[in-house]
Design a protein around this motif. Structure first.
Motif, PDB file in Angstrom:
ATOM      1  N   ASP A 248       0.856  -1.186   0.000  1.00 38.02           N
ATOM      2  CA  ASP A 248       0.000   0.000   0.000  1.00 38.02           C
ATOM      3  C   ASP A 248       0.891   1.234   0.000  1.00 38.02           C
ATOM      4  N   LEU A 249       1.255   1.703  -1.189  1.00 33.02           N
ATOM      5  CA  LEU A 249       2.157   2.840  -1.302  1.00 33.02           C
ATOM      6  C   LEU A 249       1.418   4.163  -1.338  1.00 33.02           C
ATOM      7  N   ALA A 250       0.105   4.151  -1.522  1.00 34.09           N
ATOM      8  CA  ALA A 250      -0.644   5.412  -1.555  1.00 34.09           C
ATOM      9  C   ALA A 250      -0.549   6.134  -0.215  1.00 34.09           C
ATOM     10  N   ALA A 251      -0.698   5.356   0.867  1.00 32.72           N
ATOM     11  CA  ALA A 251      -0.597   5.971   2.197  1.00 32.72           C
ATOM     12  C   ALA A 251       0.811   6.492   2.444  1.00 32.72           C
ATOM     13  N   VAL A 252       1.820   5.777   1.952  1.00 34.26           N
ATOM     14  CA  VAL A 252       3.197   6.211   2.119  1.00 34.26           C
ATOM     15  C   VAL A 252       3.427   7.540   1.393  1.00 34.26           C
ATOM     16  N   ARG A 253       2.943   7.625   0.145  1.00 35.50           N
ATOM     17  CA  ARG A 253       3.103   8.864  -0.617  1.00 35.50           C
ATOM     18  C   ARG A 253       2.458  10.050   0.097  1.00 35.50           C
ATOM     19  N   GLN A 254       1.254   9.829   0.601  1.00 35.92           N
ATOM     20  CA  GLN A 254       0.547  10.919   1.284  1.00 35.92           C
ATOM     21  C   GLN A 254       1.296  11.356   2.540  1.00 35.92           C
ATOM     22  N   LEU A 255       1.794  10.385   3.305  1.00 38.11           N
ATOM     23  CA  LEU A 255       2.490  10.718   4.546  1.00 38.11           C
ATOM     24  C   LEU A 255       3.804  11.448   4.259  1.00 38.11           C
ATOM     25  N   VAL A 256       4.520  11.014   3.228  1.00 35.15           N
ATOM     26  CA  VAL A 256       5.768  11.688   2.873  1.00 35.15           C
ATOM     27  C   VAL A 256       5.495  13.128   2.452  1.00 35.15           C
ATOM     28  N   THR A 257       4.398  13.336   1.727  1.00 27.25           N
ATOM     29  CA  THR A 257       4.027  14.695   1.328  1.00 27.25           C
ATOM     30  C   THR A 257       3.729  15.564   2.542  1.00 27.25           C
ATOM     31  N   GLU A 258       3.040  14.998   3.530  1.00 27.67           N
ATOM     32  CA  GLU A 258       2.740  15.746   4.748  1.00 27.67           C
ATOM     33  C   GLU A 258       4.017  16.141   5.482  1.00 27.67           C
ATOM     34  N   PHE A 259       5.042  15.301   5.394  1.00 26.52           N
ATOM     35  CA  PHE A 259       6.307  15.590   6.063  1.00 26.52           C
ATOM     36  C   PHE A 259       7.224  16.456   5.198  1.00 26.52           C
ATOM     37  N   GLU A 260       6.701  16.953   4.067  1.00 24.67           N
ATOM     38  CA  GLU A 260       7.439  17.826   3.155  1.00 24.67           C
ATOM     39  C   GLU A 260       8.686  17.126   2.609  1.00 24.67           C
ATOM     40  N   GLY A 261       8.562  15.804   2.411  1.00 26.83           N
ATOM     41  CA  GLY A 261       9.630  15.058   1.778  1.00 26.83           C
ATOM     42  C   GLY A 261       9.217  14.664   0.365  1.00 26.83           C
ATOM     43  N   ARG A 262       9.936  13.727  -0.206  1.00 30.83           N
ATOM     44  CA  ARG A 262       9.559  13.238  -1.535  1.00 30.83           C
ATOM     45  C   ARG A 262       9.685  11.722  -1.576  1.00 30.83           C
ATOM     46  N   PHE A 263       8.940  11.111  -2.507  1.00 28.80           N
ATOM     47  CA  PHE A 263       8.869   9.655  -2.621  1.00 28.80           C
ATOM     48  C   PHE A 263       9.454   9.240  -3.960  1.00 28.80           C
ATOM     49  N   GLU A 264      10.289   8.202  -3.948  1.00 24.57           N
ATOM     50  CA  GLU A 264      10.885   7.671  -5.169  1.00 24.57           C
ATOM     51  C   GLU A 264      10.697   6.163  -5.185  1.00 24.57           C
ATOM     52  N   GLU A 265      10.714   5.588  -6.384  1.00 21.57           N
ATOM     53  CA  GLU A 265      10.573   4.144  -6.548  1.00 21.57           C
ATOM     54  C   GLU A 265      11.586   3.676  -7.583  1.00 21.57           C
ATOM     55  N   VAL A 266      12.354   2.633  -7.239  1.00 21.34           N
ATOM     56  CA  VAL A 266      13.373   2.112  -8.139  1.00 21.34           C
ATOM     57  C   VAL A 266      13.207   0.605  -8.250  1.00 21.34           C
ATOM     58  N   VAL A 267      13.787   0.035  -9.309  1.00 20.47           N
ATOM     59  CA  VAL A 267      13.724  -1.415  -9.559  1.00 20.47           C
ATOM     60  C   VAL A 267      15.139  -1.965  -9.478  1.00 20.47           C
ATOM     61  N   GLY A 268      15.307  -3.124  -8.823  1.00 19.29           N
ATOM     62  CA  GLY A 268      16.631  -3.719  -8.729  1.00 19.29           C
ATOM     63  C   GLY A 268      16.569  -5.183  -8.380  1.00 19.29           C
ATOM     64  N   ASP A 269      17.614  -5.931  -8.812  1.00 18.05           N
ATOM     65  CA  ASP A 269      17.685  -7.353  -8.483  1.00 18.05           C
ATOM     66  C   ASP A 269      17.939  -7.553  -6.993  1.00 18.05           C
ATOM     67  N   ASP A 270      18.779  -6.684  -6.424  1.00 16.86           N
ATOM     68  CA  ASP A 270      19.165  -6.790  -5.017  1.00 16.86           C
ATOM     69  C   ASP A 270      18.627  -5.560  -4.299  1.00 16.86           C
ATOM     70  N   VAL A 271      17.705  -5.773  -3.356  1.00 18.00           N
ATOM     71  CA  VAL A 271      17.085  -4.636  -2.662  1.00 18.00           C
ATOM     72  C   VAL A 271      18.133  -3.820  -1.921  1.00 18.00           C
ATOM     73  N   ALA A 272      19.025  -4.463  -1.187  1.00 19.07           N
ATOM     74  CA  ALA A 272      20.030  -3.743  -0.403  1.00 19.07           C
ATOM     75  C   ALA A 272      20.955  -2.939  -1.300  1.00 19.07           C
ATOM     76  N   ALA A 273      21.467  -3.586  -2.356  1.00 17.59           N
ATOM     77  CA  ALA A 273      22.387  -2.886  -3.255  1.00 17.59           C
ATOM     78  C   ALA A 273      21.686  -1.732  -3.966  1.00 17.59           C
ATOM     79  N   SER A 274      20.428  -1.936  -4.364  1.00 17.43           N
ATOM     80  CA  SER A 274      19.684  -0.874  -5.041  1.00 17.43           C
ATOM     81  C   SER A 274      19.439   0.310  -4.103  1.00 17.43           C
ATOM     82  N   LEU A 275      19.149   0.003  -2.833  1.00 19.77           N
ATOM     83  CA  LEU A 275      18.900   1.068  -1.867  1.00 19.77           C
ATOM     84  C   LEU A 275      20.164   1.895  -1.631  1.00 19.77           C
TER      85      LEU A 275
END
Length: 831
Positions: A279-306
């Protein structure tokens, strides 16, 4: 042809010294032998700036006609023909006269750069397009001349010409920026300390972003993949689960405390068979409330991609969470371990979120019984080693050690094992010791048989005594631990009780301590109103005031503990703290009474000062009235003009007395809280006109400028008129003879701003602070200068507005009245 380089002097406001610095840099380069000319410079008749030109060559300006007026512009063609190495171009955001080669001066500069000529120029932060809307909110002025940010960002050098707001205002007051007669109301409004501070911070932030961009270009050019911490940036890994909310809130608190930018990132793992995105909709809304930004990336290895994303965004910290529900961020710690392994130069925060969404926390029992299996196993291992060592030592005596000595030695080992590992370890050690004693020291030896009845009795006695000693030592150790824990708990509660203040809300830390120590589900203070009990302050999950342990604080307050089994000592302890709370509440009553008495004493002192002021200020109009009436009564043949003059004087002085008495009465009613507002529609022009008609201007001309497009006001017309009249009367009273009093107006957010400027002596900082602070009372000397303003501040506060008092840059006092367009809440009708 190589393109020329651009150097920009960036300022936060006019007068900070951009042109001065540009000319100084040009003169310094010329002294080094560089061919430097001045393309255009605006000195604004500032002597220090004009002197800085020295003997620099100035290219004459081109003269162009526009609508019958001859205007001067920078002569681009002449500079290109002259082809200097460096040209100085002031005011980069300037708009050229129609008919020029380019519409904007920055376009002229681009042509010079393309021709291989270096350019040194100046610009203010308010002229950059990206911050134009922010500047309008800060100053209330829309800048029509703007330039694209990219022009300045492409500069090889951008230098901030910085100066504090106070120093800039002193520079203006000394006439180094504008002459005093040129400092009109609009400039006074622009050069307020709050505006200058905000513009300065805006310039610093914009420049910080540019520095970061330049740093990234350097890192890319030199193949450096490490993170250099020029600006903190917090990267939060989210997974689309219920635990993200708690994780983001924790991260946002960290970011707000350190002024860090917040970036939430969701890595879509290609090895996820379900392709679940959560459920990323709630995450996007909360990040907006905190005056931050939301990004999404694709990767084979979650840790390495992060980690890769963090480096690409120049992040300095990574925040990850582990939670009870199944989450891709958990996966047996593989992702966290991978991030820690790859993030060599980054700070990684792993936040444990053990509580599932909507699930009540599982509280540990207050007392832990027994010891852990690991401790028991370790104690048994050590005990076995000690028994083996004792057996070996005693067998070396070759039978010279008595059986009682052997029993005593083994008993020491058993007791030591019991202390270390508890009752179970002690009993096992006792059984092992009895077997060793029988095998090695009781005849026949090296067998488990016993030949003598006396030895049987001795072995049984040893076994019973060893087990009994284990039980006794175990209980003693447990009670000692309980006593130490109780001491620590009492210390925690004592520290919490020592911080109790004089209100119910202040006891919340104590309630939290009680709930944690006694493993209660909720602890609250219940109050009684009209015979019914209700919770006033509560910590934990409290829904029902029945089936709880209740401790009386006083007749109207109870301390309620829910979900805990309390032993008699615990009940006595909580009862003691209930009495401590009772003492705090009694102290609250005493403090309230003392505060009320202090308020009454201050009100009485203020009334005394007001009457002193009244007696002094009444003397002048009363003397004038006495003289006028005596003149009328003493002569029977006064001319008509003399009669009119005397009656006009009487009317003016009576009006003056009426205004003075109104202020005195309003001050007293503000103290007593008797004034309330009655809301109705009106316009600012009507308020100013009515206020001007009510006051004595002392022959000062009023320069009133009110935009026609200001919205209608919904306010108390009488109170708002008296506010403006009081401030305007104060300005006219203290302005020099024949000096103009300026009145300007504008729209700022949800309020109309009225600016009233006089050229009088101004007001000291201490008097301004006393006037604006409702908790302060004006001294006798301050009342003489600030009674009008003090009453205006109190009246305006009833309307939801505020007054700011500041030194006018050209000398005098600037009073800024913020009058709300509509009331913030419904106001009761005036009785």
């Amino acid at each position: 042809m190589k393109r020329g380089s651009l150097r920009v002097y960036l300022g936060s406001a006019p007068g900070v010294g951009k042109t001065y610095r540009m000319l100084d840099e040009g003169w310094r380069r010329r002294e080094r032998g560089t061919d430097v000319v001045v393309g255009v410079v605006e000195t604004h008749d500032r002597p220090l700036t004009a002197a800085q030109l020295r003997d620099l060559e100035v290219v004459p300006r081109a003269v162009r006609e526009y609508r019958g007026t001859r205007l001067e512009e920078m002569d681009l063609e002449a500079i290109l023909a002259r082809r200097p190495a460096v040209v100085l171009v002031d005011e980069l955001a300037h708009t050229n006269v129609p008919g020029s080669t380019h519409e904007k001066r920055w376009q002229d500069v681009e042509t010079l750069l393309d021709s291989g000529i270096d350019v040194i120029t100046t610009v203010n932060i308010q002229h950059l397009e990206s911050v134009n809307d922010v500047v309008r909110k800060i100053t209330g002025i829309t800048q029509k001349e703007t330039i694209p940010d990219a022009i300045v960002r492409r500069a090889e050098q951008v230098e901030l010409v910085d100066i504090t707001p106070e120093a800039l205002r002193r520079r203006m007051a000394h006439g180094n920026i504008y002459a005093a007669e040129q400092v009109d109301a609009s400039l006074t409004n622009y050069f307020r300390v709050g505006n200058l501070s905000a513009l300065r911070e805006l310039a610093l932030l914009w420049l910080a972003d540019r520095v970061e961009d330049a740093l990234q270009r350097y890192l890319d050019d030199h193949d450096i993949d490490e993170t250099w911490e020029t600006r903190e940036r917090l990267i939060v890994g989210v997974s689309g689960t219920a635990s993200d909310e708690a994780l983001l809130r924790r991260a946002a608190r960290v970011a707000s405390r350190t002024g860090t930018e917040l970036v939430a990132v969701h890595v879509v793992a290609m090895d996820d068979p379900r392709g679940a995105r959560g459920d990323l909709a709630a995450v996007r809304q909360l990040v907006t409330e905190f005056e931050g930004r939301f990004e999404e990336v694709v990767g084979d290895d979650v840790a390495a991609s992060l980690v890769a994303f963090t480096r690409s965004e120049r992040g300095t910290q990574i925040v990850l969470g582990t939670s009870r529900p199944r989450s891709r961020w958990r996966r047996s710690g593989r992702i966290v371990a991978g991030v820690l392994r790859n993030a060599r130069d980054l700070d990684v925060h792993v936040i444990a979120l053990d509580t599932a969404a909507g699930e009540a926390p599982v509280r540990p029992p207050r007392q832990r019984t027994g010891t852990t299996l690991a401790r028991v196993a370790a104690s048994l291992t050590l005990g076995a080693g000690a028994l083996a060592l004792a057996t070996w030592v005693m067998t070396l005596s070759h039978g010279r050690v008595s059986l009682s000595t052997v029993s005593l030695g083994f008993l020491v080992v058993v007791v030591t094992t019991t202390v270390a590992g508890g009752l179970i370890a002690g009993v096992v050690s006792a059984l092992a010791a009895a077997g060793l004693e029988n095998y090695y020291f009781v005849a026949p030896r090296h067998t488990l048989n016993v030949a003598s009845p006396d030895d049987v009795v001795a072995l049984l006695a040893f076994l019973l005594f060893a087990i009994g000693a284990s039980v006794g030592v175990s209980q003693l150790t447990r009670r000692s631990n309980e006593a130490e824990r109780s001491r620590a708990e009492a210390q925690v509660l004592a520290n919490a009780a020592g911080a109790i203040a004089s209100s119910l809300e202040d006891v919340r830390p104590l309630l939290e301590s009680l709930r944690a120590i006694f493993a209660a589900s909720a602890v609250s203070i219940a109050t009684r109103h009209d015979g019914a009990w209700s919770s006033a302050v509560s910590v934990g999950d409290s829904t029902d005031l029945t089936s709880r342990e209740i401790f009386a604080i006083d007749d109207d307050h109870h301390l309620v503990v829910e979900g805990a089994t309390l032993a008699p000592p615990d009940q006595e302890l909580i009862g003691a703290f209930a009495r401590r709370i009772s003492a705090g509440l009694r102290a609250q009553v005493v403090a309230y009474d003392a505060t009320e008495l202090e308020r009454l004493a201050q009100a009485e002192a203020r009334r005394h000062a007001l009457w002193q002021t009244l007696s002094r200020d009444l003397r002048e109009p009363l003397d004038a009235l006495d003289a006028a009436t005596a003149n009328l009564a003493s002569s029977d043949d006064l001319a008509t003009g003399d009669v009119h003059h005397a009656t006009a004087l009487i009317a003016a002085e009576v009006h003056r007395l009426g205004r003075l008495l109104t202020n005195i009465l309003d001050a007293g009613r503000l103290d007593a809280g008797d004034l309330v507002a009655r809301i109705e529609p009106t316009t600012l022009a009507h308020l100013v006109a009515d206020a001007s008609a009510r006051i004595d201007t002392h022959a000062h001309p009023l320069d009133v400028t009110i935009p026609e497009d200001l919205p209608a006001l919904h306010t108390d017309v009488e109170l708002a008129t008296r506010v403006i009249a009081n401030v305007l009367s104060n300005a006219c009273r203290f302005s020099p003879r024949d000096a103009t009093v300026h009145v300007r107006a504008g729209l700022v957010d949800h309020a109309v701003e009225v600016l009233i400027i006089d050229r009088g002596p101004g007001i000291s900082a201490a008097t301004r602070e006393a006037i604006l602070d409702p908790a302060n009372y004006l001294s006798d000397a301050q009342l003489a200068a600030g009674l009008n303003l003090s009453v205006a501040v109190g009246l305006l506060r009833l309307l939801g507005g505020a007054i700011e008092l500041d030194d006018a840059p050209g000398g005098g006092l600037a009073a800024i009245i913020d009058l709300p367009i509509s009331p913030t809440r419904a106001a009761p009708a005036r009785g």
